[in-house]
Design a protein around this motif. Structure first.
Motif, PDB file in Angstrom:
ATOM      1  N   ALA A  33      37.294  47.103  34.197  1.00 42.21           N
ATOM      2  CA  ALA A  33      36.866  47.102  35.601  1.00 42.21           C
ATOM      3  C   ALA A  33      37.760  46.292  36.531  1.00 42.21           C
ATOM      4  O   ALA A  33      37.841  46.595  37.727  1.00 42.21           O
ATOM      5  N   PRO A  36      40.690  48.481  38.612  1.00 40.72           N
ATOM      6  CA  PRO A  36      40.158  49.434  39.589  1.00 40.72           C
ATOM      7  C   PRO A  36      39.371  48.777  40.717  1.00 40.72           C
ATOM      8  O   PRO A  36      39.524  49.155  41.880  1.00 40.72           O
ATOM      9  N   ALA A  40      40.720  48.921  44.500  1.00 41.61           N
ATOM     10  CA  ALA A  40      39.885  49.677  45.440  1.00 41.61           C
ATOM     11  C   ALA A  40      39.460  48.799  46.614  1.00 41.61           C
ATOM     12  O   ALA A  40      39.507  49.228  47.786  1.00 41.61           O
ATOM     13  N   THR A 208      46.551  48.679  36.285  1.00 43.87           N
ATOM     14  CA  THR A 208      46.108  49.990  35.816  1.00 43.87           C
ATOM     15  C   THR A 208      46.370  50.162  34.324  1.00 43.87           C
ATOM     16  O   THR A 208      45.527  50.699  33.590  1.00 43.87           O
ATOM     17  N   THR A 211      43.850  48.382  32.224  1.00 41.59           N
ATOM     18  CA  THR A 211      42.639  49.193  32.096  1.00 41.59           C
ATOM     19  C   THR A 211      42.808  50.252  31.019  1.00 41.59           C
ATOM     20  O   THR A 211      41.928  50.449  30.165  1.00 41.59           O
TER      21      THR A 211
END
Length: 222
Positions: A33, A36, A40, A208, A211
């Motif tokens: 998490a 992202p 975001a 990224t 993740t």
């Protein structure tokens, strides 16, 4: 008369990939998490804040100005999630190659977000709106930049260490990617002297890929 005692051949021992337990899964969710959510929130703020320009301003500068507390909270949340991810990696990988240093390096990466929250970036390049351009770094600005550099170097090192663990699990393509992504991240940072977008893209790539590799480890059943 002699009797012979039957012998049994020992069953060969084979190592299987450990399956993450419930607590480990919850901790590793932080690694899923963190990137992202951080990205975001940064993009949403950048689009909404007056004077912010992704071609001139770094996401870190969003911690400045009237609504800067949102980005500060974003840094703190990322720090918590990354620290949880580091703990989860330690629980999952402690008996495998790279299981000692990969979690420690991810923890350093998480700590860099905490430092970024405590020591904000300097204003400049028109943000916050009306801020003059300046080539001088304040003390807190210098600490912010240094912590970010140390954090991402630690993340790149973590990927290189994780490559050993992934290769041992038979994930050769992931092991290769874990060796190539750090090169791309460092190349992006090197290009930041030409455009801040290069820096932003490199930072986003690192988050990224963390993740992605966490998801790979979570779903590993080989």
């Amino acid at each position: 008369m002699t009797t012979s005692t039957p012998t049994t051949n020992p069953t060969p021992h084979t190592e299987s990939t450990p399956t993450p337990g419930t607590r480990t899964r919850l901790l590793l969710t932080g690694g899923l998490a963190a990137g992202p959510l951080f990205l975001a929130a940064g993009v949403a703020q950048g689009l909404a804040r007056d004077g912010f320009d992704f071609t001139r301003n770094a996401i870190s500068q969003l911690a400045l100005g009237t609504h800067g507390w949102i980005q500060t909270a974003n840094f703190l949340l990322a720090a918590v999630l990354l620290t949880a991810a580091a703990t989860g990696l330690h629980r999952l990988l402690r008996t495998t190659p790279g299981g000692t240093w990969a979690p420690r390096l991810v923890a350093v990466f998480g700590a860099s977000f905490l430092a970024a929250a405590v020591f904000p970036a300097d204003a400049g390049a028109g943000f916050p709106a009306g801020s003059p351009d300046s080539t001088r770094l304040s003390t807190h600005g210098a600490v912010h930049m240094a912590s970010g550099m140390i954090g991402y170097l630690a993340l790149c090192a973590a990927f290189l260490v994780l490559a050993r663990s992934l290769a041992a699990r038979g994930h050769r393509s992931w092991a290769l990617a874990s060796r190539l992504v750090p090169l791309a991240v460092l190349a992006g940072f090197a290009g930041s002297s030409a455009t801040v977008l290069s820096f932003t893209a490199a930072a986003a790539l690192g988050l990224t890929y963390l993740t992605a590799v966490t998801a790979r480890l979570l779903t590993d059943r080989s």
